[in-house]
Design a protein around this motif. Structure first.
Motif, mmCIF file in Angstrom:
data_model
loop_
_atom_site.group_PDB
_atom_site.id
_atom_site.type_symbol
_atom_site.label_atom_id
_atom_site.label_comp_id
_atom_site.label_asym_id
_atom_site.label_seq_id
_atom_site.Cartn_x
_atom_site.Cartn_y
_atom_site.Cartn_z
ATOM 1 N N LYS A 7 0.916 -1.396 0.054
ATOM 2 C CA LYS A 7 -0.037 -0.033 -0.027
ATOM 3 C C LYS A 7 0.788 1.364 -0.019
ATOM 4 C CE LYS A 7 -2.332 3.540 2.294
ATOM 5 N NZ LYS A 7 -1.700 4.302 3.512
ATOM 6 N N GLY A 151 -8.082 7.602 6.378
ATOM 7 C CA GLY A 151 -6.689 6.598 6.339
ATOM 8 C C GLY A 151 -7.112 5.214 6.192
ATOM 9 N N ASP A 154 -5.366 1.797 4.469
ATOM 10 C CA ASP A 154 -4.468 0.872 5.095
ATOM 11 C C ASP A 154 -5.457 -0.645 5.290
ATOM 12 O OD1 ASP A 154 -2.422 2.674 5.560
ATOM 13 O OD2 ASP A 154 -3.195 3.439 7.580
ATOM 14 N N LYS A 209 -1.638 8.591 13.924
ATOM 15 C CA LYS A 209 -2.330 7.922 12.882
ATOM 16 C C LYS A 209 -1.442 7.642 11.772
ATOM 17 C CE LYS A 209 -5.777 11.408 14.183
ATOM 18 N NZ LYS A 209 -5.736 12.542 14.288
HETATM 19 MG MG MG Z 1 -2.514 7.054 6.356
#
Ligand code: MG
Ligand code: ADP
Ligand code: ASP
Length: 410
Positions: A7, A151, A154, A209
């Protein structure tokens, strides 16, 4: 030959040059005969730009339309990266979340993955193609585009790795691993070789984060080997792993997390009678406002002060609801403070040691920092303090728990 899910986050695909560099990296693995599934984020800043466009139109756009909008960011990067790979003679195909058939529930902007169809991906992998999947998005049963929360790429990567039983899920980002605390705040933060799933879940949920919390939970649940690495330089990164009982030199505290995402509310002078906590928190939860820390203290006059924290985005709404509750319960007043920060120490080593809390409180008191709230669990201690002391607190705790220095070799 391995099956890898790789990723690349926003900064790693932030320009055409960076996308070309990612293509070079992916091609190297492919040339080594590894099977590769790539997950990409939108170019850095793009998701925020799209959210900004929506808020120029209206204050609260419908979540369904928000998902149609923000999912476009990732669609750009899958196409560009696939082109860059094909240009290099490395055959690649791009897929949106819906095209892969990443099925989610219908909770727009915070959808959960319920199923992944691996057949399409297997066909491409068997044909020797690299698959480039848009992170952060899926589709519900009726075909609506959904997204997985900020986010969320992920989580896409880990979920694909679990579905395909990949040998490793590699999260490439702008830091070369998970650090003892955010390296942007503390210069002396150190990269960890390893961290346990449990600790990483706490770190992520308490504000670090670097990985989306759901991604770590998912990886822990399905036993996906997960590694955080730099897109820009070589190195082994940080492996997120199950607890290493053989490590006798386990540090007491492994890392420090912090966030400014919360706000604090106090209902002052509430009569101390049974059912008060529920009378205060029920109307708050009915407004879909999540509460994090709670402190209640009974004074001598049989009145209590009831304090809790909420996300800053919910601060105004929660204050309004609490003012109404104040009248209904005949309490004295409402105090609202959104200049707070939460600082937490995390470590599985705490389980077997007493005195960690007092060491933490001593360090904060030496800096003259007042603690407003405390909450603890087996492997973490969190305090709420005045926001302006947040960085000082993090730095001081980082050195108190010897995180500035390399641990003694085993
Ligand atoms: Mg991120
Ligand atoms: P990406 O766009 O690649 O997903 P993120 O910005 O989401 O990257 O995550 C990487 C950032 O996480 C780093 O730049 C760093 O500032 C931040 N971060 C916060 N806490 C930590 C930590 N403990 N270790 C490493 N990075 C951290
Ligand atoms: N682009 C999305 C975000 O900025 C998802 C991600 O990058 O993981 O939150």
């Amino acid at each position: 030959m391995a099956l890898l899910v790789q990723k690349f986050g926003g900064t790693s695909v932030g320009s055409v040059e960076r996308i070309e560099a990612v293509a070079d990296k992916v091609k190297k693995f492919r040339d080594n005969n590894d099977d590769i599934v790539v997950v990409v984020s939108a170019m850095s800043g793009e998701t925020n730009r799209l959210i900004g466009l929506a808020s120029d139109i209206m204050e609260e756009p419908t979540p369904r339309e928000m998902d149609v909008l923000v999912s476009t960011g990732e669609q750009v990067t899958i196409a560009l990266l696939s082109m860059a790979l094909n240009k290099r003679g490395c055959e690649a195909r791009s897929y949106t979340g819906g095209q892969v058939r990443i099925t989610t529930d219908s909770s727009h902007m915070k959808a959960r993955i319920v199923d992944i169809d691996e057949d399409n991906m297997r066909a491409d992998l068997n044909a020797g193609r690299v698959i480039v999947v848009a992170g952060f998005q899926g589709m519900d049963e009726t075909g609506n585009i959904t997204t997985l929360g900020r986010g969320g790429s992920d989580t896409t990567a880990v979920a694909l790795a679990a579905a395909l039983k990949a040998d490793e899920c590699q999260i490439y980002t702008d830091v070369d691993g998970v650090y003892t605390t955010d390296p942007r705040v503390v210069d002396s933060a150190r990269r960890m070789e390893k961290i346990t799933f449990e600790e990483m879940i706490e770190m992520a949920s308490l504000g670090s984060k670097v990985l989306q919390i759901r991604a770590v939970e998912f990886a822990g649940k399905y036993n996906v080997p997960l590694r955080v690495l730099s897109s820009f330089k070589d190195g082994g990164g940080t492996l997120i792993t199950t607890e290493d009982n053989g490590n006798m030199e386990q540090p007491l505290v492994s890392g420090i997390a912090f966030n400014r995402d919360e706000a604090k509310l106090t209902l002052v002078g509430v009569p101390d009678i049974p059912g008060i906590a529920s009378k205060i928190l029920k109307p708050i939860s009915e407004q879909n406002i999540e509460v994090d820390m709670i402190v209640q203290n009974v004074g001598l006059d049989k009145h209590t002060d009831f304090t809790f924290t909420v996300h800053r985005n919910d601060f105004k709404r929660a204050t309004g609801v609490l003012q109404q509750i104040c009248q209904d319960l005949d309490a004295k007043s409402v105090e609202a403070d959104d200049n707070i920060a939460k600082v937490s120490i995390v470590g599985v080593g705490m389980r077997s040691h007493a005195g960690v809390a007092s060491q933490m409180f001593d360090a904060l008191s030496d800096e003259g920092i007042n603690i407003q709230m405390i909450s603890t669990s087996e492997i973490k201690i969190s305090v709420v303090i005045d926001e302006k002391y947040m960085e000082l607190a993090v730095r001081s705790l980082h050195s108190t728990f010897n995180l500035d220095v390399e641990p003694i070799a085993e």
